[in-house]
Scaffold this active site. Sequence first.
Site, short mmCIF file in Angstrom:
data_model
loop_
_atom_site.label_atom_id
_atom_site.label_comp_id
_atom_site.label_asym_id
_atom_site.label_seq_id
_atom_site.Cartn_x
_atom_site.Cartn_y
_atom_site.Cartn_z
N LYS A 208 0.86 -1.18 0.00
CA LYS A 208 0.00 0.00 0.00
C LYS A 208 0.90 1.22 0.00
O LYS A 208 1.63 1.47 0.96
CB LYS A 208 -0.91 0.00 1.22
CG LYS A 208 -1.79 1.24 1.28
CD LYS A 208 -2.80 1.14 2.39
CE LYS A 208 -3.70 2.36 2.41
NZ LYS A 208 -4.73 2.23 3.44
N LYS A 265 -1.91 -1.56 -3.97
CA LYS A 265 -2.81 -0.40 -3.93
C LYS A 265 -1.99 0.88 -3.97
O LYS A 265 -1.07 0.99 -3.16
CB LYS A 265 -3.63 -0.46 -2.64
CG LYS A 265 -4.57 0.71 -2.43
CD LYS A 265 -5.23 0.59 -1.09
CE LYS A 265 -6.14 1.78 -0.86
NZ LYS A 265 -6.78 1.74 0.44
#
Length: 341
Positions: A208, A265
């Site tokens: 992330k 992500k």
Amino acid sequence: MKSFDKTEDFKLDLPRRPRRMRRTASLRAMAQETYVRVEDLIAPLIVKEAGEKEPVGSMPGLYRLNIEGLVAECRELADLGVPAVAIFPNMDPDLKDALGSEAGNPDTLTLRAVKAIKAAVPEISVITDVALDPYTTHGHDGVLNEDGSYVMNDETVRRLCEMAVLQAEAGVDIVAPSDMMDGRVGAIRAALDTCGHIDTAIMAYSAKFASAYYGPYREAVGSAKAAGTTLLGKETYQMNPANRREAIMDALMDEEEGADFVMVKPAGAYLDIIRELRDASEVTVAAYQVSGEYAQIHAAAKLGWLDYEKTRDESLLAIKRAGADVILTYFAKEVATKLKG
Ligand code: PBG
């Protein structure tokens, strides 16, 4: 090769002509390597306590829904064949504090939403976010130290374990730690197992990145102003967008700690990471096409600068081609509707 003579017929002597397979629709269909299927799509949904559904300004088509609206949405998604939803809460600011205490409430909004969905639409898999940011006044994903200059890792992981167990008790199929603390996947796995939730899966937000593409989401869940104080930014736990090796390392650590899914992500600007992770990992790879990616396509289409549907479909196809097995996307319902039609 012969020299060029403009009076002569010009014929290339080519044994291989890739265009042969592009000539007709049926040839192109046979040659197609990648597909986006409805089974690949996970719909992120935003739940709020009460009131009518509210649009999110920068995310056309996305609404904050009350629990009743959320359940109805899940019914429609399940009927379209969408396998899973990921629930994010828009919390009443009065329930936030510096410690994110509300995350430990066994009757908090998210848990009531999960129970309602599982009662009414048992066939859809429910994914819940394991992170403190919806519950903290400062908007960070964890507990801060005394002067607010650092998110404390192990203290935060302890709170995440507590959240994950509450979510499993509420009937969630997949818990998704999105906080980027070290060691949280192993700790959550152990906590779930100790409490008898051996079949609750973990989707780790493994790679992330500290990304500008989260902007519209922070508006949607009401953590905009809070997301990162001047003293402390999220880059002290989210990953540096410049780093590829570190992303793969962190994801493989999550896999070793027991992650059932590893996630990248955002998705669109990190296709190289998705591919590398698909090649390096044994478990299911998820990619999160985040709010800013969605908003970008909508904004350009609104200006008439891009074709909305074609850009949307190409963005998802690219994420699949890069190697994602499943995609969290705000386009899920629309694309599922199109695939069904
Ligand atoms: C944080 C969280 C974020 C998103 C979902 N959960 C990012 C953040 O605020 O740092 C972003 C999702 C999106 O942009 O679509 N737990």
